[in-house]
Design an enzyme around this catalytic site. Structure first.
Site, mmCIF file in Angstrom:
data_model
loop_
_atom_site.group_PDB
_atom_site.id
_atom_site.type_symbol
_atom_site.label_atom_id
_atom_site.label_comp_id
_atom_site.label_asym_id
_atom_site.label_seq_id
_atom_site.Cartn_x
_atom_site.Cartn_y
_atom_site.Cartn_z
ATOM 1 N N ARG A 151 7.971 7.594 37.082
ATOM 2 C CA ARG A 151 7.933 8.570 38.171
ATOM 3 C C ARG A 151 9.274 9.326 38.230
ATOM 4 N NH1 ARG A 151 6.953 6.115 43.892
ATOM 5 N NH2 ARG A 151 4.746 6.108 43.290
ATOM 6 N N ILE A 152 9.167 10.620 38.359
ATOM 7 C CA ILE A 152 10.376 11.438 38.480
ATOM 8 C C ILE A 152 10.715 11.538 39.964
ATOM 9 C CG2 ILE A 152 11.357 13.735 38.087
ATOM 10 C CD1 ILE A 152 10.959 11.994 35.559
ATOM 11 N N LEU A 153 11.856 10.985 40.332
ATOM 12 C CA LEU A 153 12.199 10.877 41.745
ATOM 13 C C LEU A 153 12.574 12.241 42.333
ATOM 14 C CD1 LEU A 153 14.317 7.619 41.434
ATOM 15 C CD2 LEU A 153 11.933 7.831 42.174
ATOM 16 N N PRO B 270 12.539 16.162 40.526
ATOM 17 C CA PRO B 270 12.421 16.918 39.278
ATOM 18 C C PRO B 270 13.646 17.792 38.990
ATOM 19 C CG PRO B 270 10.481 17.246 40.661
ATOM 20 C CD PRO B 270 11.459 16.452 41.475
ATOM 21 N N GLN C 40 19.740 16.279 34.444
ATOM 22 C CA GLN C 40 20.190 15.199 33.568
ATOM 23 C C GLN C 40 19.773 15.469 32.130
ATOM 24 O OE1 GLN C 40 22.034 12.134 34.185
ATOM 25 N NE2 GLN C 40 22.595 13.700 35.643
ATOM 26 N N GLU D 222 20.105 9.009 30.109
ATOM 27 C CA GLU D 222 20.506 8.881 28.707
ATOM 28 C C GLU D 222 19.411 9.302 27.745
ATOM 29 O OE1 GLU D 222 21.628 4.817 29.388
ATOM 30 O OE2 GLU D 222 23.684 5.254 28.783
#
Ligand SMILES: Cc1cc2nc3c(=O)[nH]c(=O)nc-3n(C[C@H](O)[C@H](O)[C@H](O)COP(=O)(O)OP(=O)(O)OC[C@H]3O[C@@H](n4cnc5c(N)ncnc54)[C@H](O)[C@@H]3O)c2cc1C
Ligand code: SF4
Lengths: 745, 318
Positions: A626-628, A630, A636, A704
């Site tokens: 899940r992308i907290l 976007p 990132q 990362e």
């Protein structure tokens, strides 16, 4: 709260606030210059004296004589500290950072003296009056030479330095198509924006350090160990950190020396490293040599995968609190592709350079530079499209273990397919050197990305304040990633409040211990800590409202139970209500292989005359649970892609193999990409990604993944453009020229 | 940076006298090079003479139809000056290929000509370097020399001249005007201005201590196509590996090179030749590369070929 079975439905699933692209809460503060970094706590540590670290001018040997008389007499000087008069310190490799504790020189620019004065300029000028005599020793600076003496490392990423499954030799011998290649990656510097800096303040026997650090409980442990005082007497504050990329997981001269000097002078002391000192005084990503052997059937299915790597480091007792880990470039190769017969091996040689340590995606970032190029080479040998070759060798379980250890969620194939479609991969000519745009030779490249999903315990306190505002407190750090924002979003979602009603306070060991920022575990773990604290607060609020905690929900600033709506502000009318809790992770990361995945697609232009390389566009498709948020997640990835382009094309700490140091120790000569190097970058996160086995938030690491594999997509594109395969990073134009014919006019 | 005194001079001659009076005095113009070097302890002046208010920030037409550029005229202003863009486009392009917007806003014409080496050993006081500490040796000769010079080198120093602007000035046959402490003025052709390192790499120009550059004079425009092709390790904000400045057309062919010489490089005799290989052969005849910078031989040839291909001879529009 223990997280040891898959997350079921929970309040974060509503995704009214979580998963939305909120701007960073700290954005306005930073733009206005009101976010204070380590060097800026003028009110809390007033009248601070300035320290300057003098670094060793040789790489290995010992100090035989020091003359500090002129420095001590210089204007404004308060203290000159050397190994001859430094207070006694304790040393525990990997958990302390003594400075000036003996006359030995372990590496160039290691601290040999510390001058404190009324102004920075006075301290720096005085430091340059110190005369030093050394006796020099022969050191080891050349990885190629040291390789033959490399041994099994004592400290590495992952659980094993060597792995083997099946019969590799037989599989390679019988494979109709094989490949054996060797790749090299250079040392790199973290080159984050904010230099390492500390302000130290003693109040009685209690120490406060305002320092640039990613991991506050490590900083606290290390400084307490070094000084030989209980951790309870140390407070570490890092409210805002200007990037770290791993460099700030440990402390260096600024941290220890400011604390020692402040105690001795009875006055706050502040130290910031100069930009030049960051390159040789702190830590770096170790250079690697990597050998990859692949075997496949004519159908393109891999039967053999071998990946060996060699890197170098100081011995642990000389590597400060880094612990001297090896750069485990083989790690991802254990998980990324199918293949019944496989091995990896990591070896470490001694090098007397600045300590090698974690830098963004330690292991994978350089391992994928080699593996994903080798995959491209193999695809060409097999006559297969590089995307199809990767898809063909996808696997849904840990290939070393078998189906009993499935991936929690692995959508690499979707990343590759969607990326190929959106990028227009079908326009690629598989034959190198065929696509042109004026004087530009055009090439397309692809690479897979994988980054292990790490999680770690994290705690938080949430306080419903009189008036109905909610405050989140945690010793989590925000190194520019968005921790403030996503932790605020989590709390807002959990308690049915708008984000504007939530305040987030981070970066202080007076708050509950948190995950810290490293290994991409921060976002997932720290928000899970907030989740745990919010669950505890919800129960308290239900009790205060006199309703059963089961079946209660929180929305629009209200507690809702059986049709009853109680404003949260009413519950905390007279007295705040707070709860503190944390998340502890069980062994789901053992039961399941857990990793984030992605696919990078890159178009480069290579000037047919000069071999200058320009990335023209790039697309990353990522699957990270899940992308907290976007917006912060995308940032990132963009940062990782930029860094990956740097790794492919320009980043290199150049070793002087006679004198033993990184020569290009400033940002004019250590090249990272500038704006003009970075074109249109695009990021797509797969829809509907949730990883219930990862955490209550169902997220995974993002930061990362962005760098993993990027460089290989660039260099594969360069090959497609030119037909020249460079196996020695970075791919600067001199390495391409020879293979490219001169156009005639 | 060590403590220093500071003086704001009132006239060019006074400035020259102030510096001449003290061996440890230096002029400070934009400070973008000098202050950096002071911070890393390479330059250690005891006295700075500020030349920002001497009226050297003017640019004027000369009676010969050329331009006189004040020594304190900023790089940004020079690059964007309408007459420079029209008549000396190679200079404008060279300037814009150098440094960054912020630096060019500060950097001056005189300071740019006098900017010092970018050899990394020169910047590190712990390392041997004949240019910084005469007689200490040259760490680069067998060390990190990838971006250093291949032409005009000596056994004492192989540092390349880093300026882009100076390459264009060399191409245009600029003349450096100076004044010294007793008011004596002299004109120094740019070709004679920078010295080869020889046995004394720490002496970089023919200027005497205290001699102030007041202006740089450009002869009447040449016409022709102007180009400046700079090849480097990233798209911007890096020193040249190789650069080629060229004016071609209207019966003119001039070529100068940056990144390869210990001074801005130009071989007039080669300019009469037409094929890139013939020109390169002659320019590179005396090249002495290290193993690390041997690639510059090929890169010069290729960059020259590209520059010639971009501007076929015989067309006369700028
Ligand atoms: C990160 C970085 C990147 C750069 N990249 C490039 C590049 O790509 N290409 C390029 O060409 N340049 C580049 N530069 C260099 C830049 O062009 C020079 O720093 C600048 O031109 C120097 O001008 P200044 O006026 O600031 O000189 P200052 O620093 O003030 O002076 C330099 C020297 O000249 C002397 N001086 C100045 N004016 C006079 C005068 N009138 N008479 C006598 N002596 C004088 C001073 O005493 C001093 O010794 C870069 C610089 C930096 C810091
Ligand atoms: S090349 Fe010149 S500047 Fe570089 S180390 Fe040698 S003497 Fe010094």
């Amino acid at each position: 709260m223990k997280f040891d079975k898959a997350a079921g439905p929970n309040p974060t699933d509503a995704k009214k606030i979580i998963g939305q692209p909120h701007d960073r809460l700290d954005g306005p503060l930073k733009v206005a210059g009101r976010a204070r970094y380590a060097y800026e706590f003028h009110d809390e540590a007033p009248n601070a004296a300035y320290g300057f670290i003098l670094g060793a001018g040789i790489a290995k040997g010992r100090i035989t004589a020091l003359d500090v008389a002129a420095a001590e007499k210089a204007p404004g000087v308060l203290l000159v500290m050397t190994h001859e008069n430094a207070p006694k310190q304790r040393f525990k490799p990997g958990e302390s950072s003594p400075q000036l504790h003996n006359p030995e020189i372990y590496h160039y620019d290691q601290a040999i003296a510390f001058v404190v004065a009324e102004t920075f300029e006075q301290a720096r000028a005085a430091a340059r009056l110190i005369r030093v005599d050394y006796s020099r020793e022969v050191g080891s600076y050349d990885l190629d030479k040291a390789r033959a003496t490399a041994t099994v490392p004592t400290h590495y990423n992952g659980d094993n330095s060597d792995t083997a499954v099946g019969d590799l030799d037989a599989a390679l011998a019988s494979a109709p198509v094989t490949l054996e290649v060797e790749y090299r990656t250079p040392s790199q510097s973290h080159a984050m924006m904010e230099p390492h800096a500390t302000m130290a303040l003693w109040e009685g026997d209690r120490l406060t350090v305002y320092t640039a650090h990613q991991m506050l409980h490590w900083a606290k442990r290390d400084i307490a160990n070094t000084l030989g005082i209980p951790q309870s007497r140390v407070r570490v504050v890092s409210n805002y950190v200007g990037g770290g990329f791993g460099s700030k997981l440990v402390g260096y001269g600024d941290l220890t020396l400011s604390a020692l000097a402040a105690r001795q002078l009875g006055r706050p002391v502040k130290v910031a490293l100069t930009r030049a000192q960051i390159f040789n005084h702190t830590s770096q990503r170790s250079a690697t040599i990597q050998r990859i052997r692949l075997g496949a059937g004519r159908d393109g299915r891999l039967t053999a995968i071998a990946h060996e790597d060699w890197s170098g480091n100081l011995p642990p007792e000389r590597a400060g609190n880094t612990g001297a880990p090896s750069e485990n470039a083989c790690f991802q190769t254990r998980l990324l592709y199918a293949g019944a017969n496989r091995m990896t091996a990591t070896r470490q040689a001694r090098l007397d350079l600045a300590p090698g340590y974690a830098m963004r995606a330690p292991g994978e970032a350089v391992g994928l530079l080699a593996l994903e190029n080798a995959m491209d080479e193999m695809a060409e040998k097999l006559g297969l499209d590089p995307v199809e070759f990767r898809i063909l060798n996808d696997i849904q379980h840990d290939p070393e273990v078998g189906p009993e250890r499935p991936f929690s969620n692995r959508r690499l194939v979707e990343c590759l397919r969607l990326g190929a479609e959106r990028f227009g991969w079908n326009r690629r000519n598989p034959k190198p050197g065929q696509m042109r745009d004026g004087d530009w030779l055009i090439g397309y490249g692809v690479a897979s990305a994988i980054r292990d999903n790490l999680v770690t315990a994290s705690h938080a306190r949430v306080r419903l304040l009189p008036g109905g505002r909610l405050r989140v407190e945690s010793a989590m750090t925000d190194i520019g990633t968005g921790s403030y924002t996503i932790m605020g979003q989590t709390a807002a979602e959990m308690l049915g409040l708008p984000l504007s009603a939530v305040e987030v306070r981070l970066g202080d060991t007076n708050f509950p211990e948190a995950a810290g920022s490293g290994g991409s575990w921060g976002a997932n773990s720290a928000t899970s800590g907030v989740y745990a604290a919010c669950m505890a607060l919800r129960a308290k609020l239900a009790a205060r409202a006199g309703v059963n905690a089961e079946g209660v929900s929180f929305a629009d600033g209200h507690l809702v139970s059986d049709g009853r709506r109680v404003p949260l502000a009413d519950l905390a009318q007279d007295q705040e209500i707070q709860a503190e809790a944390g998340i502890e992770f069980g062994d789901l990361t053992k039961t399941f292989a857990q990793a984030s995945f992605g696919a990078h697609f890159c178009e480069v232009g290579v000037d047919r005359y000069t071999a200058e390389v320009r990335v023209r566009r790039m697309l990353t498709v990522a699957s990270c649970g899940r992308i907290l948020n976007p917006k912060t997640a995308r940032s990132q990835c963009l940062g990782g892609m930029t860094m990956g382009i740097g790794a492919a094309l320009m980043e290199e700490l150049v070793v002087d193999k006679r004198l033993g140091f990184f020569v290009n120790h400033d940002l004019a000569e250590y090249h990272v990409p500038v704006h003009a190097d970075i074109p249109d970058l695009d990021v797509i996160f797969l829809e509907g990604d949730e990883d219930a086995n990862s955490s209550p938030l169902k997220a995974r690491g993002v930061g990362e993944l962005g760098i993993c594999g990027v460089g290989a997509a660039v260099t594969n594109a360069i090959y497609n453009a030119t037909g020249v395969r460079v196996r020695d990073y970075p791919v600067t134009l001199d390495k391409l020229l020879e293979g490219m014919p001169i156009p005639t006019i | 940076m060590r403590a220093f005194t500071y003086q704001r001079a009132e006239s060019p001659q006074e400035a020259a006298a102030a510096v001449a009076a003290r061996p440890d005095a230096r002029f400070i113009a934009g400070g973008t090079n000098l202050l950096d070097l002071m911070k890393v302890d390479v330059e250690r002046p005891g006295h700075l003479v500020d030349i920002s208010r001497l009226g050297l920030d003017q640019i004027n037409a000369t009676p010969e139809g050329g331009l006189r550029i004040g020594a304190f005229f900023r790089n940004t202003d020079l690059a964007s000056h309408p007459q420079v863009r029209r008549d000396y486009a190679v200079l404008s392009r060279a300037l814009l290929a150098g440094a960054s917007g912020q630096l060019r806003n500060m950097a001056t014409t005189g300071g740019n000509l006098l900017q010092r080496s970018r050899c990394p050993y020169f910047y590190d006081t712990a390392m041997p370097c004949n240019k910084r500490a005469p007689g200490s040796g040259c760490a680069a000769l067998e060390g990190f020399s990838r971006n250093l010079a291949i032409l005009g080198v000596s056994n004492q120093c192989i540092s390349q001249h880093p300026s882009d602007m100076a390459v264009a000035m060399r191409l245009l046959d600029a003349v450096v005007e100076t004044v010294d402490a007793d008011g004596t003025r002299r004109d120094i052709p740019i070709a004679d201005f920078h010295r080869l390192p020889g046995e004394t790499p720490h002496i970089e120009t023919v200027l005497n201590h205290g001699e102030l550059i007041t202006a740089v004079r450009l002869p009447a425009p040449l016409g022709g196509h102007h180009s400046y092709r700079k090849v480097r390790d990233r798209a911007s904000y890096a020193f040249a590996s190789v650069s080629v400045a060229m004016v071609r057309g209207d019966g003119v062919q001039r070529i100068a090179f940056g990144g390869i010489g210990t001074k801005p490089w130009r071989v007039e005799a080669a300019e009469a030749l037409s094929s890139p290989d013939a020109i390169a052969d002659q320019v590179l005849a005396d090249a002495r590369p290290t193993d690390e910078n041997r690639f510059k031989l090929a890169l010069v040839r290729r960059t020259l070929t590209a520059a010639l291909a971009d501007h076929p001879a015989g067309e006369g529009t700028r």
